[in-house]
Design an enzyme around this catalytic site. Structure first.
Site, PDB file in Angstrom:
ATOM      1  N   HIS A  96       2.218 -12.610 -53.266  1.00 23.17           N
ATOM      2  CA  HIS A  96       0.780 -12.325 -53.299  1.00 23.17           C
ATOM      3  C   HIS A  96       0.080 -13.276 -54.262  1.00 23.17           C
ATOM      4  O   HIS A  96      -1.018 -13.779 -53.985  1.00 23.17           O
ATOM      5  CB  HIS A  96       0.531 -10.875 -53.755  1.00 23.17           C
ATOM      6  CG  HIS A  96       0.768  -9.858 -52.692  1.00 23.17           C
ATOM      7  ND1 HIS A  96       0.087  -9.882 -51.496  1.00 23.17           N
ATOM      8  CD2 HIS A  96       1.599  -8.786 -52.642  1.00 23.17           C
ATOM      9  CE1 HIS A  96       0.492  -8.849 -50.756  1.00 23.17           C
ATOM     10  NE2 HIS A  96       1.405  -8.179 -51.425  1.00 23.17           N
TER      11      HIS A  96
ATOM     12  N   ARG B 193      -5.855 -13.666 -38.051  1.00 20.67           N
ATOM     13  CA  ARG B 193      -4.972 -12.510 -38.209  1.00 20.67           C
ATOM     14  C   ARG B 193      -5.752 -11.252 -37.817  1.00 20.67           C
ATOM     15  O   ARG B 193      -6.727 -10.901 -38.478  1.00 20.67           O
ATOM     16  CB  ARG B 193      -4.499 -12.391 -39.656  1.00 20.67           C
ATOM     17  CG  ARG B 193      -3.840 -13.641 -40.231  1.00 20.67           C
ATOM     18  CD  ARG B 193      -3.392 -13.372 -41.669  1.00 20.67           C
ATOM     19  NE  ARG B 193      -2.890 -14.556 -42.331  1.00 20.67           N
ATOM     20  CZ  ARG B 193      -3.619 -15.349 -43.106  1.00 20.67           C
ATOM     21  NH1 ARG B 193      -4.899 -15.066 -43.313  1.00 20.67           N
ATOM     22  NH2 ARG B 193      -3.084 -16.402 -43.686  1.00 20.67           N
TER      23      ARG B 193
ATOM     24  N   ARG C 217      -4.062 -14.594 -33.229  1.00 18.44           N
ATOM     25  CA  ARG C 217      -2.691 -14.077 -33.211  1.00 18.44           C
ATOM     26  C   ARG C 217      -2.739 -12.591 -32.908  1.00 18.44           C
ATOM     27  O   ARG C 217      -3.464 -11.841 -33.573  1.00 18.44           O
ATOM     28  CB  ARG C 217      -2.001 -14.313 -34.557  1.00 18.44           C
ATOM     29  CG  ARG C 217      -0.535 -13.856 -34.567  1.00 18.44           C
ATOM     30  CD  ARG C 217       0.088 -14.054 -35.941  1.00 18.44           C
ATOM     31  NE  ARG C 217      -0.467 -13.140 -36.936  1.00 18.44           N
ATOM     32  CZ  ARG C 217      -0.183 -13.206 -38.239  1.00 18.44           C
ATOM     33  NH1 ARG C 217       0.614 -14.150 -38.688  1.00 18.44           N
ATOM     34  NH2 ARG C 217      -0.734 -12.344 -39.076  1.00 18.44           N
TER      35      ARG C 217
ATOM     36  N   GLU D 104       8.420 -19.005 -35.514  1.00 19.91           N
ATOM     37  CA  GLU D 104       8.740 -18.397 -36.813  1.00 19.91           C
ATOM     38  C   GLU D 104      10.235 -18.151 -36.990  1.00 19.91           C
ATOM     39  O   GLU D 104      10.661 -17.806 -38.089  1.00 19.91           O
ATOM     40  CB  GLU D 104       8.010 -17.066 -36.961  1.00 19.91           C
ATOM     41  CG  GLU D 104       6.501 -17.188 -36.928  1.00 19.91           C
ATOM     42  CD  GLU D 104       5.838 -15.829 -36.822  1.00 19.91           C
ATOM     43  OE1 GLU D 104       5.213 -15.401 -37.803  1.00 19.91           O
ATOM     44  OE2 GLU D 104       5.954 -15.191 -35.761  1.00 19.91           O
TER      45      GLU D 104
ATOM     46  N   ASN E  37       5.844 -19.845 -43.248  1.00 19.23           N
ATOM     47  CA  ASN E  37       6.305 -18.815 -44.188  1.00 19.23           C
ATOM     48  C   ASN E  37       7.533 -18.093 -43.629  1.00 19.23           C
ATOM     49  O   ASN E  37       8.585 -18.000 -44.267  1.00 19.23           O
ATOM     50  CB  ASN E  37       5.200 -17.792 -44.458  1.00 19.23           C
ATOM     51  CG  ASN E  37       3.988 -18.412 -45.108  1.00 19.23           C
ATOM     52  OD1 ASN E  37       3.959 -19.599 -45.390  1.00 19.23           O
ATOM     53  ND2 ASN E  37       2.974 -17.608 -45.344  1.00 19.23           N
ATOM     54  N   ASP E  38       7.381 -17.554 -42.411  1.00 20.66           N
ATOM     55  CA  ASP E  38       8.497 -16.815 -41.817  1.00 20.66           C
ATOM     56  C   ASP E  38       9.613 -17.752 -41.368  1.00 20.66           C
ATOM     57  O   ASP E  38      10.797 -17.409 -41.479  1.00 20.66           O
ATOM     58  CB  ASP E  38       8.015 -15.974 -40.635  1.00 20.66           C
ATOM     59  CG  ASP E  38       7.470 -14.613 -41.079  1.00 20.66           C
ATOM     60  OD1 ASP E  38       8.005 -14.069 -42.055  1.00 20.66           O
ATOM     61  OD2 ASP E  38       6.521 -14.129 -40.465  1.00 20.66           O
TER      62      ASP E  38
ATOM     63  N   ARG F 257      10.928 -13.688 -48.246  1.00 24.13           N
ATOM     64  CA  ARG F 257       9.879 -14.521 -48.835  1.00 24.13           C
ATOM     65  C   ARG F 257       9.067 -13.793 -49.901  1.00 24.13           C
ATOM     66  O   ARG F 257       8.282 -14.435 -50.606  1.00 24.13           O
ATOM     67  CB  ARG F 257       8.948 -15.050 -47.737  1.00 24.13           C
ATOM     68  CG  ARG F 257       8.142 -14.028 -46.980  1.00 24.13           C
ATOM     69  CD  ARG F 257       7.445 -14.690 -45.794  1.00 24.13           C
ATOM     70  NE  ARG F 257       6.627 -13.797 -45.000  1.00 24.13           N
ATOM     71  CZ  ARG F 257       5.329 -13.634 -45.173  1.00 24.13           C
ATOM     72  NH1 ARG F 257       4.713 -14.288 -46.134  1.00 24.13           N
ATOM     73  NH2 ARG F 257       4.650 -12.819 -44.402  1.00 24.13           N
TER      74      ARG F 257
ATOM     75  N   CYS G 166       0.259 -23.209 -39.041  1.00 18.57           N
ATOM     76  CA  CYS G 166      -0.690 -22.252 -39.591  1.00 18.57           C
ATOM     77  C   CYS G 166      -0.112 -21.504 -40.777  1.00 18.57           C
ATOM     78  O   CYS G 166      -0.716 -20.565 -41.285  1.00 18.57           O
ATOM     79  CB  CYS G 166      -1.147 -21.258 -38.518  1.00 18.57           C
ATOM     80  SG  CYS G 166       0.179 -20.254 -37.840  1.00 18.57           S
TER      81      CYS G 166
END
Length: 825
Positions: A466, A561, A597, A686, A709-710, A720, A757
């Site tokens: 975060h 998102r 998405r 991902e 990220n994933d 992560r 992205c």
């Protein structure tokens, strides 16, 4: 990057784990990377097999090579030595390695304490090899002296009668704690004196001992009631004197002086640790997670809420005291939701989630029950109830264990309300500052945007925490995973470099800083120096994000998102509700590209009406598109709402599905989009499976977008959101870059777009490499657009390909960064 990491090679895994646990007790914060290469597995009955394996030792060295400048290998006996020697031939890395002849347990302890001070590989090895000095001295054996450690040579050159020198500080202190200077006090002294010239002498006639050497400290045998003379650097003298005066936290006594380590050897969030090793001009290293540079004085989180006393109330007053808890919790909920109302994007979701935790009726009821049954105060009951919840979460492990910080944040806010104290959090200052903390709770990160925080440094966290995500969204330079950061004294001026991942103390006057304001504003056209178009898009999570992105010049939206429409609801939103919500995001980009998405529920975003609450491993469970398999109407309703909103706002609509792993999934999703009237359908890449199947997937969809990220967490098998795995969750990891390269090549062959992205898209250093790997567009937080644009406009397509080739050829993430930078001059 840590200076020295340690590989422990033992025939017995249990022995190695016990030795590692002992060493960890000596190093507050566990900042020294230690990898175990121990045992030979288990037999058919589950019993451990004694033995060593050279390939495991080599793998351990290579693992540390990615995060350390040098590696020390400690071995127990016999074949462990041969395995370690053979491992040097098998390893793939080039990091300097030393094999130590030190005793296994004592050597590991000595090496850990010395490495935590930032010592060199030679210094760590020397201290480990001298690890039996204390035991030899105690038993009257001939003591050994580690080469170069200041053993007998120091004693001869600094006789007891002349240990102080002109300009030095000198103090005489009393050993107050019942056990004297044993292992834990010795470790605290060594850490407090790291990097400083300081000697200790037991009066009246003891020999001087160098304070940074834990083993020499143990050998000098200070016992309760002894007087000890401290001589050397005045600041170090005062720090160590404060430890003696406090009895090293092992007895009832006065509070510690500011800047020393509290009882137990740990530093609470927002506290400070010994800063002796943090001399002016020194540089700390971590993981840069938000680009930019900032110079400002250090500030720390507001004072931590102290633990309430455990008194007892008379029976007559307990009911009234218990009734204070729900009211205080309600005030906290209201304050968090008011803060959310004044925020946008990620901050809103973070604050709302924390508010939900504070509003948990079972938490308030459990605390109130403690007041009634035990007679403790409301504040103490809340404290104890939170402690029990933390213990449950930690016992669950993984991502749930990391939510313990959220519980502590809510606890402190409620206790502050009950006791009339200031709620701990981001400092409210008129001048810019660099915030330093062990880590930030989500609710604290969410308030960063309203502060004068110019830079952020934490000891924990990773690139997708975060803290990191919000720092990037706010454009605040940030470095996480910085060992020893909380030891930086408040007020110290530091230079934070969010691209290099460094924190420099007291930089020279006039040091250049490139702020966000100095980067040319993005003009709305992503281009390379040779005119090649690279569209720069924005990641958005709601209408406020979309407005900000449009104002920043984003050429479109690369990731919309849609979860904001579903979270915190007990039932699925209606199609009409979804249409209204989506139109608010699409309106600022009428006539421009918007990639939507579909719902990415599951994992860290559970929904009561769509996902199970008892999945053992939700990150690898029913999430993303997999939810539609169980609830097909959910996807059908969302696609209908997206199509209607797109038609109403005139956006160039593209829709993609998250968490795709097979061609069948991609084909079925594309068909569902066509049936809903959506012309362009794509998928997120991902999973490693999707990356390896990119050619086949592009045959059934119109585009793909890399969710770095994933993709990184699944490729590296590293959660992560796990702070200890931050170094693995780095998109510069060679395995991740090679998967991206495979997707880019498939996109070129199919002549179809390949976007990024994930958070990697907003990294100015990584952006050229991604373009060179075949990525055709980059999507990022709106605040990153200007920096990425400025970087790309200075490079040609050939430059990007050259940087990509250099990074692909590197064996580690660190070397990939360096190789790409060198290729670009």
């Amino acid at each position: 990057m840590s200076a020295v990491g340690i590989v422990a090679v033992s025939h017995s895994l249990r022995l190695a784990e016990a030795a590692q646990e002992l060493a960890a007790q000596m190093v507050p914060g566990g900042t020294v990377p230690i990898v175990l290469a121990a045992g030979a597995g288990e037999d058919a009955g589950g019993a451990p097999i004694l033995g060593t394996d050279a390939t495991r030792v080599a793998a351990a060295i290579d693992e540390l090579a990615a995060v350390c400048d040098g590696v020390l290998v400690l071995m127990d006996l016999g074949s462990a030595v041969m395995s370690a020697e053979f491992a040097l031939e098998l390893r793939a890395s080039e990091v300097p390695v030393r094999l130590a002849s030190a005793p296994f347990v004592e050597g590991l302890l000595a090496a850990s304490v010395t490495a935590a001070q930032g010592a060199s590989l030679d210094e760590v090895a020397a201290e480990a090899n001298g690890a039996l000095i204390a035991k030899s001295a105690q038993l009257g054996d001939e003591p050994q002296a580690p080469a170069g450690s200041g053993g007998p040579e120091l004693e001869e050159s600094a006789p007891a009668s002349a240990v102080s020198r002109p300009g030095e500080g000198v103090r005489t202190v009393l050993v107050r704690n019942p056990a004297g200077v044993h292992a834990r006090p010795a470790a605290l002294i060594a850490q407090a004196a790291a990097g400083a010239e300081l000697r200790l002498r037991r009066l009246p006639d003891g020999d001087p001992v160098p304070a940074p050497s834990m083993m020499r400290l143990l050998a000098f045998g200070a016992r309760p009631g002894d007087e000890v003379q401290l001589a050397g650097d005045p600041a170090a003298v005062e720090r160590v004197a404060a430890l003696f005066e406090d009895g090293f936290g092992e007895m009832d006594g006065p509070p510690l002086a500011p800047g020393t380590v509290p009882s137990g050897g740990t530093v609470p969030s927002g506290g400070t640790a010994p800063a002796a090793s943090l001399s002016p001009g020194s540089t700390l290293r971590g993981l840069g997670v938000s680009p930019g540079r900032a110079i400002a004085p250090v500030a720390q989180l507001g004072a931590a809420i102290p633990e309430p006393p455990a008194g007892r109330l008379p029976a007559a007053g307990r009911e009234a005291e218990a009734e204070r808890i729900p009211a205080a919790a309600a005030e906290v909920v209201a304050a968090l939701r008011a803060a959310a109302a004044g925020s946008d994007g990620e901050a809103v979701q973070i604050l709302e989630a924390t508010a939900l935790l504070a509003a948990d009726p079972e938490f308030a009821a459990g605390a109130a029950a403690r007041v009634r049954a035990e007679g403790v105060s409301a504040a103490r009951a809340v404290w104890d109830e939170a402690a029990d919840q933390e213990q449950v979460l930690r016992g669950l492990g993984g991502r749930l264990a990391e939510r313990a910080v959220d519980v502590r944040s809510v606890r402190d806010r409620i206790v502050a309300r009950l006791t009339g104290q200031e709620v701990p959090g981001i400092p409210e200052r008129a001048d810019p500052f660099v915030l330093v903390a062990r880590d930030l709770a989500p609710a604290e990160t969410a308030t960063l945007g309203r502060s004068r925080c110019a830079g952020l440094v934490t000891e924990e966290g990773g690139p997708t925490s975060h803290t990191a995500i919000l720092a990037r969204a706010l454009g605040i330079p940030a470095v996480v995973g910085v060992a020893g950061a909380v030891g930086i004294a408040a007020g110290t001026t530091v230079l934070v470099d969010g691209e290099a991942g460094t924190v420099r103390l007291d930089p020279p006057a006039g040091e250049a800083v490139v702020s966000a304001d100095q980067v040319p504003a993005f003009d709305g056209t992503g281009l390379l120096a040779d005119g090649t178009a690279i569209p720069l898009l924005a990641n958005v999570g709601g209408a406020a994000d979309a407005v900000a992105a449009a104002a920043a010049g984003a050429q479109g939206v690369g990731l919309f998102r849609t979860e904001f429409c579903f979270l915190d609801r007990a039932e699925e939103p209606t199609v009409a509700e979804q249409v209204a919500a989506y139109r608010g995001v699409l309106a600022p980009f009428a006539g421009r590209k918007v990639v939507v998405r579909t719902l990415d529920a599951g994992s860290d975003k559970p929904l009561p009406f769509a996902t199970a609450t008892d999945e053992e491993n939700p990150a690898l469970g029913v999430r993303g598109l997999r939810v539609a398999r169980e609830h097909p109407a959910l996807l059908a309703h969302q696609l209908a709402a997206i199509a209607a909103a797109g038609a109403a706002e005139g956006a160039q609509l593209e829709v993609m599905a998250p968490m795709v792993a097979t061609v069948d999934e991609a084909r079925d999703f594309a068909a569902a989009c066509r049936a809903a009237g959506i012309a362009r359908a794509g998928i997120m890449i991902e999973t490693p499976a999707a990356a390896l199947l990119a050619s086949e997937l592009l045959a059934v969809v119109d585009f793909v977008s890399l969710g770095t990220n994933d993709l990184t967490q699944y490729t590296m098998a590293a959660d992560r959101l796990s702070a200890p795995l931050g170094a693995l969750n780095d998109p510069w990891q060679p395995a991740v870059l090679r998967l991206i390269a495979a997707v880019g090549e498939a996109g070129r062959a199919a002549d179809k777009p390949v976007g990024v992205c994930g958070e990697a898209g907003g990294d100015p250093a990584l952006a050229p490499v991604l373009v060179g790997l075949g990525v055709t567009s980059l999507s990022m937080t709106a605040r990153s657009l200007a920096r990425v644009s400025a970087r790309l406009r200075a490079l040609t397509a050939d430059d990007c390909r050259r940087a990509a080739a250099a990074a692909l050829g590197a064996p580690t993430a660190t070397e990939a960064r360096a190789a790409a930078a060198a290729a670009l001059g």
